[in-house]
Design a protein around this motif. Structure first.
Motif, mmCIF file in Angstrom:
data_model
loop_
_atom_site.group_PDB
_atom_site.id
_atom_site.type_symbol
_atom_site.label_atom_id
_atom_site.label_comp_id
_atom_site.label_asym_id
_atom_site.label_seq_id
_atom_site.Cartn_x
_atom_site.Cartn_y
_atom_site.Cartn_z
ATOM 1 N N TRP A 50 0.853 -1.185 0.000
ATOM 2 C CA TRP A 50 0.000 0.000 0.000
ATOM 3 C C TRP A 50 0.891 1.238 0.000
ATOM 4 O O TRP A 50 1.931 1.262 0.662
ATOM 5 N N SER A 52 0.478 5.768 0.164
ATOM 6 C CA SER A 52 -0.449 6.875 0.391
ATOM 7 C C SER A 52 0.299 8.181 0.242
ATOM 8 O O SER A 52 1.498 8.255 0.510
ATOM 9 N N VAL A 58 -4.469 7.010 -2.311
ATOM 10 C CA VAL A 58 -4.071 5.745 -1.699
ATOM 11 C C VAL A 58 -4.150 4.685 -2.782
ATOM 12 O O VAL A 58 -5.179 4.542 -3.445
ATOM 13 N N ARG A 60 -3.167 0.465 -3.911
ATOM 14 C CA ARG A 60 -2.874 -0.866 -3.400
ATOM 15 C C ARG A 60 -2.574 -1.794 -4.568
ATOM 16 O O ARG A 60 -3.229 -1.734 -5.610
ATOM 17 N N VAL A 71 -7.631 3.413 -4.122
ATOM 18 C CA VAL A 71 -8.588 2.987 -3.098
ATOM 19 C C VAL A 71 -8.757 4.034 -2.001
ATOM 20 O O VAL A 71 -9.230 3.725 -0.906
ATOM 21 N N GLY A 72 -8.386 5.291 -2.256
ATOM 22 C CA GLY A 72 -8.480 6.320 -1.236
ATOM 23 C C GLY A 72 -9.907 6.662 -0.855
ATOM 24 O O GLY A 72 -10.842 6.454 -1.640
ATOM 25 N N PRO A 73 -10.120 7.179 0.367
ATOM 26 C CA PRO A 73 -11.466 7.557 0.787
ATOM 27 C C PRO A 73 -12.024 8.668 -0.109
ATOM 28 O O PRO A 73 -11.301 9.603 -0.464
ATOM 29 N N VAL A 84 0.644 5.072 6.081
ATOM 30 C CA VAL A 84 -0.295 3.962 5.947
ATOM 31 C C VAL A 84 0.313 2.754 6.642
ATOM 32 O O VAL A 84 1.510 2.480 6.505
ATOM 33 N N THR A 108 -9.859 0.800 6.780
ATOM 34 C CA THR A 108 -10.627 -0.018 5.847
ATOM 35 C C THR A 108 -10.492 -1.487 6.223
ATOM 36 O O THR A 108 -9.459 -1.914 6.735
ATOM 37 N N GLY A 112 -10.000 -1.142 0.816
ATOM 38 C CA GLY A 112 -10.169 0.229 0.369
ATOM 39 C C GLY A 112 -11.465 0.490 -0.362
ATOM 40 O O GLY A 112 -11.702 1.616 -0.811
ATOM 41 N N TRP A 115 -14.199 3.093 3.645
ATOM 42 C CA TRP A 115 -13.381 3.564 4.748
ATOM 43 C C TRP A 115 -14.272 4.135 5.839
ATOM 44 O O TRP A 115 -15.345 4.665 5.559
#
Length: 340
Positions: A50, A52, A58, A60, A71-73, A84, A108, A112, A115
């Motif tokens: 991962w 960030s 973010v 993965r 996969v970020g919020p 991370v 998460t 991801g 979140w």
């Protein structure tokens, strides 16, 4: 006959090829398709990692960096995720940095896809820099000092909730002292109870140590330079006793000086090795008995626990992390690499 055998043994040893562990390491870039700066990095294995960074990014990978999934919020494009900590391909905790409410923690449990925000700073004087976990349940998040004491939040449920560590357990901070959110490595752990905080900015670059899971702390000076832009940027411990501190001056990254310090007594004392990387380094990781260091000016490795160093790459990275023999590095312009 004994002399002949000794001579033959010496000839064989000199002629024998170097083992795989003695070959210089090499970074293999894994294109991410983005230009974010990745100061946060967590290696899970050779296939799972991962990263960030800026603009709420973010990423993965679950296939060794061949592909990356964003996969970020949602709605966090204004945040910088400087750290991370991933437990596997599905479970991870991320930390955004900044004054006041910009310091947040998200968790998460589905890689991801979704979140949950589990912490948001409400103190305008606090600024959270990095976090680390003892195990999948217990962890610490470090802030710069507030009212003359470092501020730390603790979790006992894997980052689902956080509560402040009483500041009476901390020694007074030095004037100007703070942490550096350069690589997510200004706080680290080893074993079930030992943790360390890295500092700079004051009269002395210090390391704070806790032997009881973060409740009580003591401070020790290091030989690294200290100024508003200099100090200890990263810590890594092979065991609760043996550790390495690295840093320098990010405003003058080519400045000569001791950028590395070593300890063998849980951080009570720190010494400068006779030879060390040239210039500022921000990230640090152990790979067995070898130490890897990275910074904007290049990468170095030490096969003897930090006593001697060799440069092996001139590309810039901010952070490095290893899971067993699998090591990853990340940095500016979306740069991510895996060690070969």
């Amino acid at each position: 006959m004994r002399v002949v055998l000794l001579v033959l043994a010496l000839v064989v040893s000199l002629a024998a090829p170097a083992s795989a562990g003695e070959r210089p390491p090499r970074w293999e870039l894994k294109p991410t398709g983005v230009i974010a700066q990745f100061r946060g990095l967590s290696a899970v294995s050779g296939r799972v990692a991962w990263v960030s960074g800026t603009q709420g990014t973010v990423l993965r990978t679950v296939d060794g960096g061949a592909t990356w999934r964003s996969v970020g919020p949602p709605g966090t494009e204004a945040l910088q995720f400087r750290d991370v900590e991933a437990f596997d391909a599905d479970h991870a905790v991320i930390l955004s940095i900044g004054p006041g409410a910009d310091s947040r923690v998200y968790r998460t449990e589905d890689g991801g896809t979704s979140w949950r925000q589990t912490f948001q700073n409400t103190d305008a004087a606090a600024f959270y820099d990095c976090l680390a976990f003892f195990d999948p349940w217990r962890g610490l998040a470090m802030s710069d000092p507030v009212d003359g004491r470092f501020r730390v939040q603790a979790t006992f449920d894997g980052g689902r909730s956080w509560r402040p560590v009483p500041d009476r357990g901390f020694p007074p901070a030095l004037p100007g002292e703070a942490g550096f959110a350069a690589s997510g490595q200004c706080v680290t752990t080893a074993g079930p109870f030992d943790a360390w905080l890295a500092t700079g900015g004051g009269a002395t670059a210090r390391v704070l140590h806790s032997g009881d899971g973060g409740r009580h702390w003591t401070a020790s000076g290091t030989p690294l330079p200290s100024s508003p832009s200099a100090g200890v940027f990263a810590l890594a411990f092979r065991s609760p006793s043996q550790g390495v501190a690295i840093g320098g001056d990010f405003a003058n990254p080519a400045a000569p000086g001791p950028a590395v310090a070593l300890t063998r007594d849980r951080g009570r004392t720190w010494t400068t090795p006779g030879q060390y990387p040239a210039g500022y380094r921000s990230g640090l990781a152990w790979r067995g008995g070898t130490v890897l260091a990275v910074g904007p000016g290049g990468s170095d490795y030490s096969p003897d626990g930090g006593r001697h160093w060799t440069a092996f790459d001139t590309g810039g990275f901010d952070s490095v992390d290893c899971a067993g023999a699998a090591c990853w590095a990340s940095g500016a312009q979306g740069r991510v690499a895996r060690l070969r």
